[in-house]
Design a protein around this motif. Structure first.
Motif, mmCIF file in Angstrom:
data_model
loop_
_atom_site.group_PDB
_atom_site.id
_atom_site.type_symbol
_atom_site.label_atom_id
_atom_site.label_comp_id
_atom_site.label_asym_id
_atom_site.label_seq_id
_atom_site.Cartn_x
_atom_site.Cartn_y
_atom_site.Cartn_z
ATOM 1 N N VAL A 130 0.855 -1.191 0.000
ATOM 2 C CA VAL A 130 0.000 0.000 0.000
ATOM 3 C C VAL A 130 0.891 1.241 0.000
ATOM 4 O O VAL A 130 1.865 1.304 0.747
ATOM 5 N N PRO A 131 0.618 2.224 -0.847
ATOM 6 C CA PRO A 131 1.436 3.444 -0.848
ATOM 7 C C PRO A 131 1.417 4.139 0.523
ATOM 8 O O PRO A 131 0.469 3.997 1.303
ATOM 9 N N ARG A 132 2.484 4.898 0.754
ATOM 10 C CA ARG A 132 2.628 5.530 2.059
ATOM 11 C C ARG A 132 1.494 6.498 2.347
ATOM 12 O O ARG A 132 0.966 6.537 3.467
ATOM 13 N N SER A 133 1.118 7.303 1.384
ATOM 14 C CA SER A 133 0.063 8.293 1.616
ATOM 15 C C SER A 133 -1.262 7.619 1.925
ATOM 16 O O SER A 133 -1.984 8.016 2.857
ATOM 17 N N LEU A 134 -1.611 6.563 1.168
ATOM 18 C CA LEU A 134 -2.873 5.865 1.417
ATOM 19 C C LEU A 134 -2.846 5.143 2.761
ATOM 20 O O LEU A 134 -3.856 5.118 3.487
ATOM 21 N N ALA A 135 -1.711 4.545 3.101
ATOM 22 C CA ALA A 135 -1.617 3.837 4.383
ATOM 23 C C ALA A 135 -1.773 4.808 5.550
ATOM 24 O O ALA A 135 -2.515 4.539 6.509
ATOM 25 N N ALA A 136 -1.100 5.956 5.461
ATOM 26 C CA ALA A 136 -1.199 6.936 6.537
ATOM 27 C C ALA A 136 -2.606 7.516 6.629
ATOM 28 O O ALA A 136 -3.179 7.639 7.726
ATOM 29 N N ALA A 137 -3.190 7.865 5.468
ATOM 30 C CA ALA A 137 -4.526 8.465 5.480
ATOM 31 C C ALA A 137 -5.575 7.472 5.959
ATOM 32 O O ALA A 137 -6.454 7.809 6.776
ATOM 33 N N GLY A 138 -5.505 6.238 5.473
ATOM 34 C CA GLY A 138 -6.484 5.241 5.893
ATOM 35 C C GLY A 138 -6.398 4.928 7.385
ATOM 36 O O GLY A 138 -7.426 4.834 8.075
ATOM 37 N N THR A 139 -5.187 4.778 7.887
ATOM 38 C CA THR A 139 -5.032 4.511 9.318
ATOM 39 C C THR A 139 -5.492 5.689 10.151
ATOM 40 O O THR A 139 -6.159 5.516 11.187
ATOM 41 N N PHE A 140 -5.171 6.893 9.713
ATOM 42 C CA PHE A 140 -5.570 8.084 10.455
ATOM 43 C C PHE A 140 -7.084 8.224 10.486
ATOM 44 O O PHE A 140 -7.677 8.468 11.550
ATOM 45 N N LEU A 141 -7.737 8.057 9.341
ATOM 46 C CA LEU A 141 -9.197 8.188 9.296
ATOM 47 C C LEU A 141 -9.870 7.087 10.105
ATOM 48 O O LEU A 141 -10.900 7.322 10.749
ATOM 49 N N SER A 142 -9.291 5.890 10.075
ATOM 50 C CA SER A 142 -9.860 4.807 10.880
ATOM 51 C C SER A 142 -9.764 5.127 12.370
ATOM 52 O O SER A 142 -10.711 4.883 13.140
ATOM 53 N N GLY A 143 -8.629 5.699 12.804
ATOM 54 C CA GLY A 143 -8.489 6.093 14.203
ATOM 55 C C GLY A 143 -9.466 7.174 14.595
ATOM 56 O O GLY A 143 -10.083 7.108 15.673
ATOM 57 N N VAL A 144 -9.628 8.173 13.723
ATOM 58 C CA VAL A 144 -10.583 9.254 14.017
ATOM 59 C C VAL A 144 -12.003 8.704 14.090
ATOM 60 O O VAL A 144 -12.795 9.069 14.975
ATOM 61 N N ALA A 145 -12.345 7.795 13.171
ATOM 62 C CA ALA A 145 -13.683 7.202 13.176
ATOM 63 C C ALA A 145 -13.915 6.388 14.448
ATOM 64 O O ALA A 145 -15.003 6.440 15.042
ATOM 65 N N GLY A 146 -12.897 5.659 14.885
ATOM 66 C CA GLY A 146 -13.047 4.883 16.118
ATOM 67 C C GLY A 146 -13.264 5.771 17.334
ATOM 68 O O GLY A 146 -14.145 5.502 18.170
ATOM 69 N N ILE A 147 -12.485 6.842 17.426
ATOM 70 C CA ILE A 147 -12.658 7.767 18.550
ATOM 71 C C ILE A 147 -14.031 8.430 18.481
ATOM 72 O O ILE A 147 -14.713 8.611 19.507
ATOM 73 N N GLY A 148 -14.469 8.796 17.267
ATOM 74 C CA GLY A 148 -15.798 9.403 17.125
ATOM 75 C C GLY A 148 -16.905 8.454 17.522
ATOM 76 O O GLY A 148 -17.886 8.854 18.171
ATOM 77 N N LEU A 149 -16.781 7.165 17.162
ATOM 78 C CA LEU A 149 -17.804 6.193 17.537
ATOM 79 C C LEU A 149 -17.860 6.006 19.055
ATOM 80 O O LEU A 149 -18.947 5.886 19.633
ATOM 81 N N VAL A 150 -16.705 5.991 19.681
ATOM 82 C CA VAL A 150 -16.690 5.855 21.139
ATOM 83 C C VAL A 150 -17.373 7.056 21.793
ATOM 84 O O VAL A 150 -18.195 6.906 22.708
ATOM 85 N N GLY A 151 -17.060 8.276 21.314
ATOM 86 C CA GLY A 151 -17.707 9.470 21.865
ATOM 87 C C GLY A 151 -19.205 9.463 21.638
ATOM 88 O O GLY A 151 -19.994 9.804 22.538
ATOM 89 N N TRP A 152 -19.626 9.065 20.415
ATOM 90 C CA TRP A 152 -21.063 9.010 20.134
ATOM 91 C C TRP A 152 -21.761 7.997 21.020
ATOM 92 O O TRP A 152 -22.878 8.241 21.510
ATOM 93 N N PHE A 153 -21.130 6.869 21.257
ATOM 94 C CA PHE A 153 -21.736 5.843 22.098
ATOM 95 C C PHE A 153 -21.921 6.334 23.529
ATOM 96 O O PHE A 153 -22.977 6.103 24.147
#
Length: 427
Positions: A130-153
């Motif tokens: 996986v290219p570096r930019s896609l790997a960094a962006a995908g991991t970052f967005l996944s982390g933000v989504a996880g934190i957002g789901l925890v806050g929403w819950f």
């Protein structure tokens, strides 16, 4: 014949003369007593006269400079003292700068912790093409989504159960009022009413302070939002260009220190990664055990309280216990003293399991820090930086310990190589 007669005649005369002399001597000895023998003389003491020269006093030569007149121990103590004072002054200035830039400092430290948690995922994606930019962006967005789901819950659970909790709190307040009236205090309804009026009057009198506190709360909310945005940007760029940023930081160091820090940096990052991953694991186990315990006891808001305990467990040893007191208070108001006591028993049991089993088993190999250092570090971090300081204090201690140990081992290895070369040269 005539000749023989004369010889015998002379012998007789000689014998009679000797007898007369012997008798005369014996008579003389009887008349005069024997003189006693003289007593032995005592030896006279021998006096030896020693002639010694007068002792000359020794005077040390006058030192060439005033510094040489100061004792060596005092000179060492003085030089050590001013060096320690200089180091203390430098640390004080550093803390002042960090305090002035507290928002930026906490944002960078939080980004480092989040990056240490997400960076293994980025590395795994890059190893699989996986290219570096896609790997960094995908991991970052996944982390933000996880934190957002925890806050929403958490918000969803609180709003869903807020009405029932409010009713139970009101019932608990009524029970408290009845106890104040019928209990050992024997208060009257008029006294309780007057106390409530005093509280209302105090709130009305201090309305300006409350308003200013409201403005302060708005300011804090803006700062928190700014810190979150800054942390997000910093985390993304650490995931994307972490190696380049580290190379730039090494280039800022003196040339003599680059090689040492080039080896200490990866070890420090490995320690930080192991600490964050281990802390997340320990926090999840704490939250799971405490959540199950308070759910079985029938305490309201068990899942949001478990999430709060999970976040508090990022402060080692004491975080889960402190945040768990919220569950104790809710159990006291809604269920009564016995349930609150049982919740406290659950909290203490989980804290003991964490300190004696989870921490040594999960974090023992990665973070070799004594529990006393952990407690003191958390206390100092709380005093200096509040909750944020308590969270980042232990990883800072762990990383500092790793760097110091690496530099000491590197210096010892260099000394051994130098001694081996000198021994080979002397041979």
């Amino acid at each position: 014949m005539t000749q023989g007669w004369w010889i015998s005649r002379a012998a007789v005369r000689l014998g009679s003369e000797l007898q007369q002399r012997a008798a005369t001597a014996a008579a003389r000895n009887e008349q005069q007593p024997e003189e006693p023998l003289p007593a032995p003389r005592e030896p006279e003491p021998v006096v030896v006269e020693i002639k010694s020269e007068p002792v000359r006093e020794y005077h040390a030569p006058r030192p060439a400079t005033p510094a040489e007149a100061v004792p060596w121990g005092l000179r060492v103590a003085a030089e050590s003292t001013w060096r320690l004072l200089l180091l203390a002054a430098a640390l004080y200035l550093l803390f002042e700068v960090v305090d002035m830039l507290r928002l930026v400092a906490f944002a960078v430290l939080a980004a480092l912790l989040i990056s240490a948690l997400l960076e293994p995922t980025v590395s795994w994606l890059r190893r699989h093409g996986v290219p570096r930019s896609l790997a960094a962006a995908g991991t970052f967005l996944s982390g933000v989504a996880g934190i957002g789901l925890v806050g929403w819950f958490v918000v969803w659970q609180v709003t869903t159960n807020l009405h029932s909790v409010t009713d139970q709190v009101q019932a608990g307040v009524d029970q408290l009022r009845d106890w104040l009236v019928t209990g050992p205090l024997h208060l009257t309804q008029q006294q309780i009413t007057d106390f409530a009026k005093q509280i209302s009057t105090a709130i009305g009198t201090n309305s300006e302070q409350i308003t200013s506190a409201g403005f302060t709360g708005v300011t804090i909310a803006v700062e928190v939002l700014t810190g979150v945005v800054l942390t997000a940007f910093t985390t993304f760029f650490l995931l994307y260009d972490g190696a380049k940023i580290w190379g730039w930081a090494l280039g800022m160091l003196p040339r003599q220190s680059r090689y040492a820090m080039a080896g200490a940096g990866p070890k420090a990052w490995a320690t930080l990664t192991a600490y964050v991953r281990g802390t997340v694991c320990v926090a999840f186990i704490d939250a799971l055990c405490i959540g199950i315990g308070i759910q079985l006891l029938g305490v309201q808001l068990a899942l949001p309280l478990a999430v709060i305990v999970f976040l508090g467990a990022f402060v080692p040893l004491v975080g889960a216990l402190v945040t768990g007191t919220i569950a104790v208070l809710i159990a006291l108001v809604t269920q009564g003293p016995f349930t609150a006591l049982m919740v406290m028993v659950v909290l203490v049991a989980v804290q003991q399991i964490e300190g004696h089993l989870l921490q040594p088993l999960i974090l023992g190999r990665a973070v070799r820090v004594h529990p006393l250092a952990v407690v003191l570090g958390v206390a100092a971090g709380t005093i200096v930086g509040g909750i944020g300081g308590a969270i980042v204090s232990v990883p800072l201690i762990a990383v500092t310990n790793t760097v110091v140990v690496h530099l000491r081992r590197r210096a010892a290895a260099g000394q051994q190589v130098f001694e081996a070369l000198e021994a080979a040269r002397s041979q």
